[in-house]
Scaffold this motif. Structure first.
Motif, PDB file in Angstrom:
ATOM      1  N   GLU A  54       0.864  -1.165  -0.001  1.00  0.00           N
ATOM      2  CA  GLU A  54       0.066  -0.027   0.026  1.00  0.00           C
ATOM      3  C   GLU A  54       0.921   1.306  -0.088  1.00  0.00           C
ATOM      4  O   GLU A  54       1.881   1.217   0.635  1.00  0.00           O
ATOM      5  CB  GLU A  54      -0.854   0.000   1.267  1.00  0.00           C
ATOM      6  N   PHE A  55       0.888   2.085  -0.940  1.00  0.00           N
ATOM      7  CA  PHE A  55       1.296   3.310  -1.008  1.00  0.00           C
ATOM      8  C   PHE A  55       0.626   4.569  -1.085  1.00  0.00           C
ATOM      9  O   PHE A  55      -0.501   4.472  -1.277  1.00  0.00           O
ATOM     10  CB  PHE A  55       2.471   3.130  -2.087  1.00  0.00           C
ATOM     11  N   ILE A  87       3.690   2.452   2.626  1.00  0.00           N
ATOM     12  CA  ILE A  87       2.985   2.338   3.860  1.00  0.00           C
ATOM     13  C   ILE A  87       2.873   1.104   4.557  1.00  0.00           C
ATOM     14  O   ILE A  87       2.936   0.955   5.520  1.00  0.00           O
ATOM     15  CB  ILE A  87       1.522   3.149   3.520  1.00  0.00           C
ATOM     16  N   GLN A  88       2.662   0.056   3.596  1.00  0.00           N
ATOM     17  CA  GLN A  88       2.412  -1.097   3.995  1.00  0.00           C
ATOM     18  C   GLN A  88       2.914  -2.217   2.991  1.00  0.00           C
ATOM     19  O   GLN A  88       2.943  -1.806   1.896  1.00  0.00           O
ATOM     20  CB  GLN A  88       0.959  -1.559   4.207  1.00  0.00           C
ATOM     21  N   MET A  89       3.699  -3.334   3.507  1.00  0.00           N
ATOM     22  CA  MET A  89       3.838  -4.357   2.517  1.00  0.00           C
ATOM     23  C   MET A  89       3.482  -5.552   3.343  1.00  0.00           C
ATOM     24  O   MET A  89       3.670  -5.955   4.481  1.00  0.00           O
ATOM     25  CB  MET A  89       5.502  -4.613   2.451  1.00  0.00           C
ATOM     26  N   HIS A 170      -0.281  -7.403 -10.787  1.00  0.00           N
ATOM     27  CA  HIS A 170      -0.191  -5.947 -11.490  1.00  0.00           C
ATOM     28  C   HIS A 170       0.831  -5.088 -10.467  1.00  0.00           C
ATOM     29  O   HIS A 170       0.520  -4.198  -9.983  1.00  0.00           O
ATOM     30  CB  HIS A 170      -1.551  -5.494 -11.408  1.00  0.00           C
ATOM     31  N   SER A 171       2.117  -5.540 -10.634  1.00  0.00           N
ATOM     32  CA  SER A 171       3.033  -5.037  -9.479  1.00  0.00           C
ATOM     33  C   SER A 171       4.125  -4.510  -9.871  1.00  0.00           C
ATOM     34  O   SER A 171       5.247  -4.388  -9.035  1.00  0.00           O
ATOM     35  CB  SER A 171       3.609  -6.667  -9.016  1.00  0.00           C
ATOM     36  N   GLY A 172       3.911  -3.756 -10.931  1.00  0.00           N
ATOM     37  CA  GLY A 172       5.153  -2.539 -10.947  1.00  0.00           C
ATOM     38  C   GLY A 172       5.573  -1.877  -9.914  1.00  0.00           C
ATOM     39  O   GLY A 172       6.556  -1.550  -9.661  1.00  0.00           O
ATOM     40  N   TYR A 173       4.416  -1.014  -9.458  1.00  0.00           N
ATOM     41  CA  TYR A 173       4.524  -0.403  -8.215  1.00  0.00           C
ATOM     42  C   TYR A 173       5.092  -1.086  -7.053  1.00  0.00           C
ATOM     43  O   TYR A 173       6.095  -0.624  -6.009  1.00  0.00           O
ATOM     44  CB  TYR A 173       3.544   0.513  -7.813  1.00  0.00           C
ATOM     45  N   ASP A 174       4.625  -2.196  -6.856  1.00  0.00           N
ATOM     46  CA  ASP A 174       4.799  -3.100  -5.576  1.00  0.00           C
ATOM     47  C   ASP A 174       6.482  -3.274  -5.671  1.00  0.00           C
ATOM     48  O   ASP A 174       7.241  -3.192  -4.511  1.00  0.00           O
ATOM     49  CB  ASP A 174       4.445  -4.430  -5.471  1.00  0.00           C
ATOM     50  N   GLN A 238      -5.803  -3.825   2.235  1.00  0.00           N
ATOM     51  CA  GLN A 238      -4.626  -3.797   3.451  1.00  0.00           C
ATOM     52  C   GLN A 238      -3.835  -4.885   2.683  1.00  0.00           C
ATOM     53  O   GLN A 238      -4.364  -5.724   2.054  1.00  0.00           O
ATOM     54  CB  GLN A 238      -5.441  -4.305   4.812  1.00  0.00           C
ATOM     55  N   ALA A 239      -2.544  -4.589   3.123  1.00  0.00           N
ATOM     56  CA  ALA A 239      -1.579  -5.420   2.617  1.00  0.00           C
ATOM     57  C   ALA A 239      -1.488  -6.952   2.695  1.00  0.00           C
ATOM     58  O   ALA A 239      -1.191  -7.802   1.964  1.00  0.00           O
ATOM     59  CB  ALA A 239      -0.049  -4.681   2.456  1.00  0.00           C
ATOM     60  N   GLY A 240      -1.664  -7.210   3.924  1.00  0.00           N
ATOM     61  CA  GLY A 240      -1.645  -8.607   4.198  1.00  0.00           C
ATOM     62  C   GLY A 240      -2.855  -9.311   3.649  1.00  0.00           C
ATOM     63  O   GLY A 240      -2.628 -10.499   3.187  1.00  0.00           O
TER      64      GLY A 240
END
Length: 352
Positions: A54-55, A87-89, A170-174, A238-240
């Motif tokens: 999350e960003f 913010i979260q991973m 869809h994980s470019g930003y991740d 939420q990332a989890g």
């Protein structure tokens, strides 16, 4: 007749009925070391790691010219990841059959230090994350320092390990935020260098959204989960919870559409919307960019409609538009340059 001692309990898998409080562990600064030690103990036996982040949205866009829209996509990702903070991973662990570690916990949700009074963000994205249950007051007081997390992550055998398989959606930003965190540097100027760096830290990557192209499936994570009959565990966005759902969707997709086995050459190390995973690479100009890229602040919620490339951001995956809104100068928002009327984004005072 089999005795009770000989009876084996069937291990839980990502498709089972799971309780969020039992399988998702929140990690803050005070329990980071303890939880990272637990992760290091299980990664060898449970090397499939689904990740979600999350960003704070999209706050800037690069100014061309660009060789093609593919280059523009990457420049958009780079300028925002370079400016903003994670913010979260969420990291979800299982084995190659989708079975979860014993003891209940299979997802670690890392909560990073983020201060709304100091750090740059898109207001609409933050409001949406608040509604999803993210407590920004606690992030400011108890959040994890990214430098400390990066040191532990590098030493954990999670990254720089070709025995680990990364699963994302869809994980470019991740991966952009992951690499920014691990290197403590801005992302590479070029997309090719970005993929080289990614392959160094995460040699084996599967992007579920990219795999969906081969299955003629469309939609966001929740939509495809519904199609595949996969139930969510925990709060959406939420990332989890999102990492656990990503893991379940990956294994259901693999088993149902690929007979349980993916072709590494065809399916591995492609990211939807970037590089070979980009569906649009038409030339937009014959001119090439020279010098340092210029980026401008996005100043209205109409920016997404004006620039369809913004739809690649993580917060747009579920079909909701996250148009950026003006950011107070106290939160690091740049102002117009004194000459020429050109707007440039400067580094936030909190950028790593």
């Amino acid at each position: 007749m089999e005795s009770k001692a000989e009876t084996k309990v069937k291990p839980l898998d990502v498709f089972g009925k799971l309780e969020p409080s039992k399988v998702i562990r929140d990690v803050w600064a005070h329990n980071l070391k303890e939880e990272m030690e637990r992760i290091m103990d299980l990664v060898e036996d449970y090397p499939y790691i689904a990740m979600d982040t999350e960003f704070p949205g999209i706050v800037a866009r690069p100014v061309g010219p660009f060789r093609n829209s593919q280059e523009c996509r990457y420049r958009l990702l780079k300028c925002n990841v370079d400016l903003l903070k994670i913010i979260q991973m969420g990291l979800c662990f299982c084995d190659d059959k989708g079975r979860l570690p014993p003891g209940g916990v299979c997802v670690w949700q890392f909560n990073f230090r983020f201060n709304l009074n100091e750090d740059m963000y898109a207001r609409d994205s933050i409001e949406f994350l608040k509604k999803s249950g993210i407590n920004f007051e606690r992030h400011a007081k108890e959040g994890i320092d990214v430098m400390e997390f990066a040191e532990m992550l590098i030493a954990s055998a999670i990254v720089l390990n070709d025995e680990v398989t990364w699963v994302t959606f869809h994980s470019g930003y991740d991966y952009g935020y992951l690499l920014r965190l691990l290197t403590c540097e801005k992302l590479p100027d070029g997309e090719e260098e970005f993929f080289d760096l990614l392959k160094t830290y995460c040699p084996c990557v599967y992007d579920v959204r990219y795999l969906m192209k081969s299955c003629h499936l469309k939609g966001g994570l929740s939509a495809v989960a519904s199609i595949l009959g996969v139930e969510r565990c925990g709060p959406q966005h939420q990332a989890g919870s999102d990492s656990l759902l990503t893991q379940a969707v990956f294994f259901r997709l693999r088993d149902r559409y690929f007979d349980g086995k993916l072709d590494a050459k065809q399916h591995m190390n492609h990211l939807y919307g970037l590089g070979s995973g980009s569906s649009t690479s038409q030339a937009t100009t014959n001119r090439t960019m020279t010098g340092a890229p210029i980026v401008t602040p996005l100043d209205s919620a109409t920016a997404t409609a004006q620039n369809p490339l913004l739809s690649d951001s993580k917060q747009n995956r579920e079909g909701k538009r996250f148009g950026p809104t003006p950011i107070p100068q106290s939160a690091g928002m740049p102002t117009d340059a004194s000459t020429g009327g050109t707007k440039r984004l400067e580094e936030s005072k909190t950028a790593q």
